[in-house]
Design an enzyme around this catalytic site. Sequence first.
Site, PDB file in Angstrom:
ATOM      1  N   LYS A 131      -4.621  18.812  10.646  1.00 40.75           N
ATOM      2  CA  LYS A 131      -3.828  18.267   9.529  1.00 40.75           C
ATOM      3  C   LYS A 131      -2.658  19.202   9.297  1.00 40.75           C
ATOM      4  CE  LYS A 131      -3.931  14.845   6.517  1.00 40.75           C
ATOM      5  NZ  LYS A 131      -4.496  13.494   6.572  1.00 40.75           N
ATOM      6  N   ASP A 171       0.745  10.650   6.445  1.00 39.01           N
ATOM      7  CA  ASP A 171      -0.193  10.808   5.318  1.00 39.01           C
ATOM      8  C   ASP A 171       0.702  10.662   4.077  1.00 39.01           C
ATOM      9  OD1 ASP A 171      -3.109  11.707   4.588  1.00 39.01           O
ATOM     10  OD2 ASP A 171      -1.877  12.967   3.321  1.00 39.01           O
TER      11      ASP A 171
HETATM   12  P1  NDP Z   1       1.578   7.341   0.297  1.00 38.20           P
HETATM   13  O1  NDP Z   1       2.494   8.487   0.215  1.00 38.20           O
HETATM   14  O2  NDP Z   1       2.020   6.100   0.972  1.00 38.20           O
HETATM   15  O3  NDP Z   1       1.075   6.940  -1.170  1.00 38.20           O
HETATM   16  C1  NDP Z   1       0.424   7.854  -1.975  1.00 38.20           C
HETATM   17  C2  NDP Z   1       0.142   7.209  -3.312  1.00 38.20           C
HETATM   18  O4  NDP Z   1      -0.716   8.061  -4.052  1.00 38.20           O
HETATM   19  C3  NDP Z   1       1.395   7.015  -4.144  1.00 38.20           C
HETATM   20  O5  NDP Z   1       1.234   5.879  -4.946  1.00 38.20           O
HETATM   21  C4  NDP Z   1       1.421   8.284  -4.985  1.00 38.20           C
HETATM   22  O6  NDP Z   1       2.132   8.184  -6.188  1.00 38.20           O
HETATM   23  C5  NDP Z   1      -0.047   8.488  -5.261  1.00 38.20           C
HETATM   24  N1  NDP Z   1      -0.283   9.916  -5.516  1.00 38.20           N
HETATM   25  C6  NDP Z   1       0.047  10.958  -4.724  1.00 38.20           C
HETATM   26  N2  NDP Z   1      -0.285  12.111  -5.300  1.00 38.20           N
HETATM   27  C7  NDP Z   1      -0.828  11.780  -6.491  1.00 38.20           C
HETATM   28  C8  NDP Z   1      -1.368  12.521  -7.552  1.00 38.20           C
HETATM   29  N3  NDP Z   1      -1.408  13.870  -7.508  1.00 38.20           N
HETATM   30  N4  NDP Z   1      -1.862  11.840  -8.619  1.00 38.20           N
HETATM   31  C9  NDP Z   1      -1.816  10.482  -8.659  1.00 38.20           C
HETATM   32  N5  NDP Z   1      -1.311   9.734  -7.687  1.00 38.20           N
HETATM   33  C10 NDP Z   1      -0.831  10.369  -6.619  1.00 38.20           C
HETATM   34  O7  NDP Z   1       0.245   7.918   0.978  1.00 38.20           O
HETATM   35  P2  NDP Z   1      -0.946   7.120   1.676  1.00 38.20           P
HETATM   36  O8  NDP Z   1      -1.140   5.806   1.030  1.00 38.20           O
HETATM   37  O9  NDP Z   1      -0.735   7.205   3.131  1.00 38.20           O
HETATM   38  O10 NDP Z   1      -2.193   8.082   1.357  1.00 38.20           O
HETATM   39  C11 NDP Z   1      -3.024   7.897   0.212  1.00 38.20           C
HETATM   40  C12 NDP Z   1      -4.354   8.583   0.438  1.00 38.20           C
HETATM   41  O11 NDP Z   1      -4.984   8.038   1.611  1.00 38.20           O
HETATM   42  C13 NDP Z   1      -4.296  10.095   0.694  1.00 38.20           C
HETATM   43  O12 NDP Z   1      -5.455  10.693   0.158  1.00 38.20           O
HETATM   44  C14 NDP Z   1      -4.342  10.186   2.216  1.00 38.20           C
HETATM   45  O13 NDP Z   1      -4.820  11.453   2.649  1.00 38.20           O
HETATM   46  C15 NDP Z   1      -5.325   9.075   2.515  1.00 38.20           C
HETATM   47  N6  NDP Z   1      -5.300   8.558   3.869  1.00 38.20           N
HETATM   48  C16 NDP Z   1      -4.153   8.033   4.405  1.00 38.20           C
HETATM   49  C17 NDP Z   1      -4.163   7.535   5.687  1.00 38.20           C
HETATM   50  C18 NDP Z   1      -2.977   6.850   6.265  1.00 38.20           C
HETATM   51  O14 NDP Z   1      -3.125   6.259   7.351  1.00 38.20           O
HETATM   52  N7  NDP Z   1      -1.817   6.840   5.624  1.00 38.20           N
HETATM   53  C19 NDP Z   1      -5.357   7.636   6.531  1.00 38.20           C
HETATM   54  C20 NDP Z   1      -6.540   8.115   5.844  1.00 38.20           C
HETATM   55  C21 NDP Z   1      -6.471   8.585   4.571  1.00 38.20           C
HETATM   56  P3  NDP Z   1       3.506   8.981  -6.384  1.00 38.20           P
HETATM   57  O15 NDP Z   1       4.517   8.144  -5.677  1.00 38.20           O
HETATM   58  O16 NDP Z   1       3.710   9.069  -7.840  1.00 38.20           O
HETATM   59  O17 NDP Z   1       3.320  10.331  -5.729  1.00 38.20           O
END
Ligand code: NDP
Length: 452
Positions: A131, A171
Amino acid sequence: MANKQAEQYIKEFMDNIIAKNPNEKEFHQAVYEVVESLAPYIVENSALMKMKVLERIAEPERVIMFRVPWVDDKGEIQINKGYRVQMNSAIGPYKGGLRFHSSVNLSILKFLAFEQVFKNSLTTLPMGGGKGGSDFNPKGKSDNEVMRFCQSFMTEFQRHIGQDTDVPAGDIGVGGREIGFMYGQYKRLRNEFTGTLTGKGLGWGGSPLRPEATGYGTCYFAQEMLATKGDSFAGKVVTISGSGNVAQYATEKATQLGAKVVTLSDSAGYIYDPDGIDADKLAYVFELKNVLRGRIKEYADRYPNAKYFPGERPWDVKCDIALPCATQNELNEEEAKTLVANGCICVAEGANMPSTPEAIAVFQNAKILYAPGKASNAGGVATSGLEMTQNSIRLSWTPDEVDAKLNSIMKDIHAACIKYGTEADGYVNYVKGANIAGFLKVANAMLAQGCV
Ligand code: NDP
């Protein structure tokens, strides 16, 4: 006796982890969850004890840290930190996403890399765990600034990765735009067109369904969980946190499966739409988040029946199924109790480690269906693995072919959890099941490969 030995093993293991990795609380949390599940198994297996297999898994094979200097639109020099944690390569090249978020630090990346080792093993594909990322915050940056940052990041990073060495993906904060900029710079510096990053665009080496895979896979996994109770998504109310890649496609699939998704969120608050976020409204969310790069509160401005709750999380909304899809530790004990009291029957994590240990205990004590991210969100990395295969054979599969493979991988992961996680009373402990199943393949490879 065995119990006592396991308890002793957990204590010594964690004392050592905390002493060697002070102040890395997310990493401690992720390791503890795994050691707790595996200890009874390990203390009965002298080869695992003697060869210190789990002890070695918890120490990254390599950690790379580097400076990322870039020039912003005002001509000012900015400096960010770049990281890659290459955790374990026993069963394949390092594989795992890059996170760009101001909160990124070594503890968060080590927890994510550690989880990734087990998750990747669970997919049945030959991928090790890693990662990386940066404390760069893409929010509010122009496309040119993001490009300059990505190019600077890759200028150093390219020496550490390669299609047979380490294959990063997206991510939080890293989507198609960032992968494009990084891949362009990688190709320019290395003068080769290889599958070194996944999440690429469809016309230049990407796999159909990679953007959808994590969210869809989470729903496929939840579908399997519900089926163990003779139930399904049809007619269920679903709460989802986040509004990024995973949340968007989890919303799409849950809706296609007949459920009504009523919440989405970001770090500033959540929206509740009692009518459900149907396909038309979701198309607006795609536009809002991926093109306009706006905030979820704008959803409530557009749809008057929806309400925006600033500074809050969606877990007090009554639901049947909850899919946390934002970030780590976003669902605590109190919120878990509220979910259970409100009749929630299934929690499947789209995010990594979104539920705190106390929240997990609430779900498990209430004996509701609960799946940890390393099992339920593994569809993203599994489809990245399928992208690597397509790159290697220089062929592309159709969306239907990839979807069928994704669905079948999620079913296999679910079956592995049932095999290793079913307890005496029939309750399926998906945490235990995922940890043991994920560990076995890596551990056997490490035993075969000697002390490396
Ligand atoms: P994105 O950047 O597309 O979206 C992240 C979302 O989570 C946004 O809505 C963001 O809001 C919110 N967020 C981020 N940090 C915080 C926080 N501290 N508190 C509240 N909301 C928060 O990321 P992904 O959708 O790709 O990833 C989301 C989760 O899924 C993560 O945990 C990631 O590790 C996991 N994941 C992702 C994969 C992938 O293929 N993309 C694969 C497996 C797991 P804001 O815009 O306000 O920051």
